[in-house]
Each structure stands twice: as C-alpha cells, then as structure tokens.
Scaffold this motif. Sequence first.
Motif, PDB file in Angstrom:
ATOM      1  N   ALA A  55      43.176  37.074  46.298  1.00 51.15           N
ATOM      2  CA  ALA A  55      42.266  38.285  45.298  1.00 51.15           C
ATOM      3  C   ALA A  55      41.948  39.476  46.238  1.00 51.15           C
ATOM      4  CB  ALA A  55      41.166  37.493  44.921  1.00 51.15           C
ATOM      5  N   ASP A  56      42.357  40.571  45.927  1.00 50.87           N
ATOM      6  CA  ASP A  56      41.888  41.556  46.591  1.00 50.87           C
ATOM      7  C   ASP A  56      40.929  42.392  45.787  1.00 50.87           C
ATOM      8  OD1 ASP A  56      41.750  44.206  47.476  1.00 50.87           O
ATOM      9  OD2 ASP A  56      43.917  44.432  48.210  1.00 50.87           O
ATOM     10  N   ASP A  57      39.786  42.061  46.160  1.00 50.79           N
ATOM     11  CA  ASP A  57      38.624  42.700  45.745  1.00 50.79           C
ATOM     12  C   ASP A  57      38.231  44.339  45.593  1.00 50.79           C
ATOM     13  OD1 ASP A  57      37.421  40.264  45.035  1.00 50.79           O
ATOM     14  OD2 ASP A  57      36.500  40.090  46.756  1.00 50.79           O
ATOM     15  N   VAL A  58      39.009  44.838  46.629  1.00 49.02           N
ATOM     16  CA  VAL A  58      39.285  46.361  46.741  1.00 49.02           C
ATOM     17  C   VAL A  58      39.980  46.778  45.691  1.00 49.02           C
ATOM     18  CG1 VAL A  58      39.790  48.468  48.051  1.00 49.02           C
ATOM     19  CG2 VAL A  58      38.704  46.525  49.317  1.00 49.02           C
ATOM     20  N   ASP A  59      41.069  46.500  45.499  1.00 45.59           N
ATOM     21  CA  ASP A  59      41.939  46.758  44.174  1.00 45.59           C
ATOM     22  C   ASP A  59      41.834  46.107  42.943  1.00 45.59           C
ATOM     23  OD1 ASP A  59      43.330  49.026  45.459  1.00 45.59           O
ATOM     24  OD2 ASP A  59      45.053  47.630  46.464  1.00 45.59           O
ATOM     25  N   GLY A  60      41.039  45.024  43.012  1.00 43.64           N
ATOM     26  CA  GLY A  60      40.636  44.287  41.947  1.00 43.64           C
ATOM     27  C   GLY A  60      41.765  43.599  41.232  1.00 43.64           C
ATOM     28  N   VAL A  61      42.642  43.061  42.016  1.00 45.22           N
ATOM     29  CA  VAL A  61      43.672  42.227  41.734  1.00 45.22           C
ATOM     30  C   VAL A  61      43.714  40.683  42.045  1.00 45.22           C
ATOM     31  CG1 VAL A  61      45.199  44.180  41.736  1.00 45.22           C
ATOM     32  CG2 VAL A  61      45.496  42.919  43.649  1.00 45.22           C
ATOM     33  N   ARG A  62      44.561  40.076  41.454  1.00 41.19           N
ATOM     34  CA  ARG A  62      44.551  38.500  41.840  1.00 41.19           C
ATOM     35  C   ARG A  62      46.031  38.137  41.576  1.00 41.19           C
ATOM     36  NH1 ARG A  62      42.066  33.489  38.630  1.00 41.19           N
ATOM     37  NH2 ARG A  62      42.417  31.779  40.133  1.00 41.19           N
ATOM     38  N   VAL A  63      46.674  37.391  42.596  1.00 41.23           N
ATOM     39  CA  VAL A  63      47.914  36.922  42.600  1.00 41.23           C
ATOM     40  C   VAL A  63      47.929  35.337  42.861  1.00 41.23           C
ATOM     41  CG1 VAL A  63      50.304  36.943  43.252  1.00 41.23           C
ATOM     42  CG2 VAL A  63      48.970  39.096  43.067  1.00 41.23           C
ATOM     43  N   ILE A  64      48.557  34.325  41.910  1.00 38.36           N
ATOM     44  CA  ILE A  64      48.678  33.099  42.216  1.00 38.36           C
ATOM     45  C   ILE A  64      50.357  33.024  42.637  1.00 38.36           C
ATOM     46  CG2 ILE A  64      48.371  30.695  41.699  1.00 38.36           C
ATOM     47  CD1 ILE A  64      46.099  31.716  39.883  1.00 38.36           C
ATOM     48  N   PHE A  65      50.727  32.256  43.580  1.00 37.47           N
ATOM     49  CA  PHE A  65      51.927  32.190  44.165  1.00 37.47           C
ATOM     50  C   PHE A  65      52.125  31.037  45.014  1.00 37.47           C
ATOM     51  CE2 PHE A  65      49.543  34.442  47.561  1.00 37.47           C
ATOM     52  CZ  PHE A  65      50.244  34.147  48.917  1.00 37.47           C
TER      53      PHE A  65
END
Length: 85
Positions: A59-69
């Motif tokens: 989770a990148d709180d600065v860009d507001g994205v989440r990736v599960i991989f």
Amino acid sequence: MSPERGARRARVVMVEPALTQLTKLTASETHRLDRAIVAISANPELGAPVPGTLLRDYADDVDGVRVIFYVTAFQTITIVAYVEA
C-alpha cells in the motif's frame, strides 16, 4: 568494458481480476498505480507478507494505491492479483 546496469526488474503480469479492476480506473489512478507497479518490479520485497500465503500486500499511502501480488521463485515475474487506486 560494458556499462554498469541497475538491478534487473521483474516482469509484471496481471491476472484477470486485476485486469478487470484496471479497466475501471481513471487515467490519473492508472498513472499512480503504474508508479507502484514499477517500484514492486524493482523491489519485489516491498509490502507486507499476507500470513499463510505467498501473497504480499503493498500500500502506497502517498499515491493512494494498493497492490496484492506474489513473486515467482526466481523473482523474475511478479503476478498482480489485485489493484486498488
């Protein structure tokens, strides 16, 4: 002598659910997500391990994205299972 190169990045592959989610994102969200995926391909140990699985949750709180991989055994391919922006 050949020029020095940076670390090799993993190839990124998205599975169907992630591809479906990707089609629903705006151009801005896709751009933010792109930066996160590049970071993950360069450093597949980003994010936190999901207990009891091979998955990682980034989770990148600065860009507001989440990736599960998850990453293949030789860290050559990163498989994205879920995206959120």
